[in-house]
Design a protein around this motif. Structure first.
Motif, PDB file in Angstrom:
ATOM      1  N   GLY A  10     -40.962  70.991 -96.306  1.00 49.23           N
ATOM      2  CA  GLY A  10     -40.184  69.805 -96.644  1.00 49.23           C
ATOM      3  C   GLY A  10     -40.811  68.527 -96.123  1.00 49.23           C
ATOM      4  O   GLY A  10     -40.796  67.498 -96.801  1.00 49.23           O
ATOM      5  N   SER A  11     -41.391  68.581 -94.921  1.00 47.59           N
ATOM      6  CA  SER A  11     -41.991  67.377 -94.328  1.00 47.59           C
ATOM      7  C   SER A  11     -43.232  66.958 -95.099  1.00 47.59           C
ATOM      8  O   SER A  11     -43.391  65.774 -95.447  1.00 47.59           O
ATOM      9  CB  SER A  11     -42.353  67.643 -92.862  1.00 47.59           C
ATOM     10  N   ALA A  17     -44.673  62.702-101.208  1.00 45.51           N
ATOM     11  CA  ALA A  17     -43.956  62.108-102.333  1.00 45.51           C
ATOM     12  C   ALA A  17     -43.522  60.681-102.007  1.00 45.51           C
ATOM     13  O   ALA A  17     -43.560  59.796-102.880  1.00 45.51           O
ATOM     14  CB  ALA A  17     -42.743  62.961-102.698  1.00 45.51           C
ATOM     15  N   ARG A  18     -43.131  60.437-100.752  1.00 41.18           N
ATOM     16  CA  ARG A  18     -42.740  59.080-100.366  1.00 41.18           C
ATOM     17  C   ARG A  18     -43.931  58.136-100.412  1.00 41.18           C
ATOM     18  O   ARG A  18     -43.814  56.976-100.829  1.00 41.18           O
ATOM     19  CB  ARG A  18     -42.119  59.076 -98.968  1.00 41.18           C
ATOM     20  N   THR A 281     -36.418  59.086 -97.611  1.00 39.08           N
ATOM     21  CA  THR A 281     -36.300  58.764 -96.181  1.00 39.08           C
ATOM     22  C   THR A 281     -35.040  59.359 -95.571  1.00 39.08           C
ATOM     23  O   THR A 281     -35.121  60.056 -94.534  1.00 39.08           O
ATOM     24  CB  THR A 281     -36.342  57.237 -95.977  1.00 39.08           C
ATOM     25  N   PRO A 282     -33.846  59.149 -96.153  1.00 41.61           N
ATOM     26  CA  PRO A 282     -32.660  59.812 -95.566  1.00 41.61           C
ATOM     27  C   PRO A 282     -32.742  61.330 -95.644  1.00 41.61           C
ATOM     28  O   PRO A 282     -32.235  62.027 -94.760  1.00 41.61           O
ATOM     29  CB  PRO A 282     -31.490  59.272 -96.400  1.00 41.61           C
ATOM     30  N   ALA A 283     -33.390  61.850 -96.699  1.00 36.37           N
ATOM     31  CA  ALA A 283     -33.521  63.303 -96.820  1.00 36.37           C
ATOM     32  C   ALA A 283     -34.410  63.859 -95.703  1.00 36.37           C
ATOM     33  O   ALA A 283     -34.113  64.918 -95.122  1.00 36.37           O
ATOM     34  CB  ALA A 283     -34.090  63.678 -98.183  1.00 36.37           C
ATOM     35  N   LEU A 284     -35.501  63.170 -95.387  1.00 33.30           N
ATOM     36  CA  LEU A 284     -36.388  63.623 -94.309  1.00 33.30           C
ATOM     37  C   LEU A 284     -35.673  63.551 -92.961  1.00 33.30           C
ATOM     38  O   LEU A 284     -35.814  64.461 -92.129  1.00 33.30           O
ATOM     39  CB  LEU A 284     -37.653  62.770 -94.282  1.00 33.30           C
ATOM     40  N   SER A 289     -33.329  66.444 -88.523  1.00 32.48           N
ATOM     41  CA  SER A 289     -32.181  66.536 -87.615  1.00 32.48           C
ATOM     42  C   SER A 289     -31.562  67.932 -87.648  1.00 32.48           C
ATOM     43  O   SER A 289     -31.345  68.561 -86.607  1.00 32.48           O
ATOM     44  CB  SER A 289     -31.131  65.484 -87.993  1.00 32.48           C
ATOM     45  N   VAL A 290     -31.282  68.410 -88.862  1.00 35.14           N
ATOM     46  CA  VAL A 290     -30.628  69.714 -88.990  1.00 35.14           C
ATOM     47  C   VAL A 290     -31.535  70.833 -88.479  1.00 35.14           C
ATOM     48  O   VAL A 290     -31.100  71.700 -87.702  1.00 35.14           O
ATOM     49  CB  VAL A 290     -30.235  69.969 -90.462  1.00 35.14           C
TER      50      VAL A 290
END
Length: 427
Positions: A10-11, A17-18, A281-284, A289-290
């Motif tokens: 994911g990172s 992608a960002r 950005t909020p997804a990362l 965090s999770v």
């Protein structure tokens, strides 16, 4: 292992992608060379006209003569706007008895393109040659032509055949052309920038050299019979803004629109990437965090149950650093497998995924981003090792000899140690 795989894949995907998104709306967008196009605003003309039937309006009255185009070009020069013109001119021609006939009885047209770039922005849009060869706009041959597939099919015309048409102004004068290629339009033909709507099934294409040599272009610069379409290739987006204001000041009325189709096409193409990029950005942050909390809980749950094992190892003479290193390896090795699988998946999968979102940006992860993720993983492994060593270092050896239960809680029916020992001796 699973947490490491998710966070690593994911990172790397999210960061790559960002970066593609930020590049698409930033440097790549700013580097575009707008291809400014002036066109009749047909909707505005219809709304202000008493006749609401577009087919009943003579759109040729909105054509620009070469003299008008020259006025606009001089205004751009005065405003210090550099541009490269890409233009085409279209003329009506008449069919000759016994020669090539138009599809559905419509009028034949001949369009002359200044160069290969101009042919991509023709009155009917871009095209693809399906048989034969494309036009050579720099060729001095005055007879080469492309014809649409529908026209070729109706007349049984093949590559290498000659076709004859007549001048609309004087049908006694004929023009003979050699078919070097047959084409199809790439998309649905929209309204041309100027002139009446052209029939894509009857549009013959030639080079502008051929067009002028055959006398299809009027010699009078004030004549606006032929639709002349000019696309101005500008150097920057800032020039496009100045371009519009300059043409308006030079007398371009509100009956005409100014656009940059290549910029509009670019913005449409990156819409899926833009929609994803705004959420990355909020997804990362949520991912880190999770997964960080989940990893911390797993580590605490794992190490909290190892007190008895630590005490036993110390009693057997194993050093604390060695115990800590053993615990660290137990956590790092499966995490390493997850990280490796995640980075490989994101490394090979990011490019195709971004390519499906847009064809304008190459989404393969940059080496710098890959190294950032690698260093982040190594840093996480170091933190894991430090946590395990702290856990072992904080173990108190006094707990090795602590009573497992309080004496007051021993059941009276339970024989004490002395009785048990005596019974054992007697046996």
């Amino acid at each position: 292992m699973l947490v490491s795989l998710i966070v690593s894949a994911g990172s790397l995907f999210g960061l790559s992608a960002r970066y593609s998104y930020e590049s698409a709306i930033g440097p790549i967008y700013q580097s575009l060379s707008p291809q400014a196009r002036v066109a009749v605003d047909r909707q505005k003309v219809l709304s202000s006209s008493a006749n609401k039937d577009a087919s009943q309006i003579d759109w040729n009255t909105y054509n620009f003569s070469w003299k008008q185009w020259t006025t606009y070009a001089e205004a751009l020069d005065s405003a210090s706007i550099q541009f490269t013109p890409m233009y085409d001119e279209t003329a009506k021609v008449a069919a000759v008895d016994g020669q090539i006939q138009p599809v559905d009885g419509s009028t034949l047209t001949v369009t002359g393109f200044y160069d290969s770039d101009s042919s991509k922005h023709g009155p009917l849009g871009s095209y693809t040659v399906v048989d034969g060869a494309d036009l050579k706009t720099d060729d001095a041959d005055q007879s080469n032509a492309l014809i649409p597939k529908a026209l070729a099919d109706k007349n049984g015309t093949k590559v290498g055949d000659t076709i004859t048409v007549a001048m609309s102004s004087d049908t006694s004068k004929t023009i003979t052309l050699t078919v070097t290629g047959i084409y199809t339009n790439d998309g649905a033909a929209g309204d041309p920038a100027f002139g009446n709507t052209l029939d894509p099934n009857n549009a013959i294409y030639v080079s502008y050299y051929t067009f002028g040599s055959l006398g299809l272009s009027p010699t009078d610069e004030d004549n606006n019979t032929n639709p002349v379409n000019i696309v101005f290739k500008l150097n920057s987006l800032a020039d496009f803004s100045t371009f519009e204001s300059t043409l308006r000041k030079a007398g371009l009325s509100d009956d005409y629109t100014i656009s940059a189709p290549n910029v509009d096409d670019y913005n449409r193409d990156i819409i899926p990437l833009r929609q994803l990029g705004e959420k990355l950005t909020p997804a990362l942050i949520a991912l880190w965090s999770v997964c960080g909390v989940l990893a911390a809980l797993l580590i605490v749950w794992t190490l909290a149950r190892r007190g008895e094992e630590i005490g036993y190892d110390i009693a057997m003479g194993v050093s604390r650093p060695r115990i800590g290193w053993q615990f660290a390896l137990e956590l790092i090795l499966p995490a390493f497998v997850g990280v490796l699988a995640g980075y490989l998946a994101a490394g090979f999968g990011t490019g195709p995924i971004v390519a499906k979102l847009t064809t304008e940006v190459h989404g393969t992860p940059l080496s710098s981003l890959i190294w950032q993720c690698i260093w982040a993983a190594l840093g996480a492994f170091v933190v894991l090792a430090i946590i395990t060593w702290i856990r072992v270092a904080c173990y108190r050896t006094t707990t090795l000899f602590a009573a497992r239960t309080h004496p007051d809680t021993v059941d009276a029916a339970t024989p004490d140690a002395t009785d048990t020992d005596n019974a054992a001796k007697e046996n």
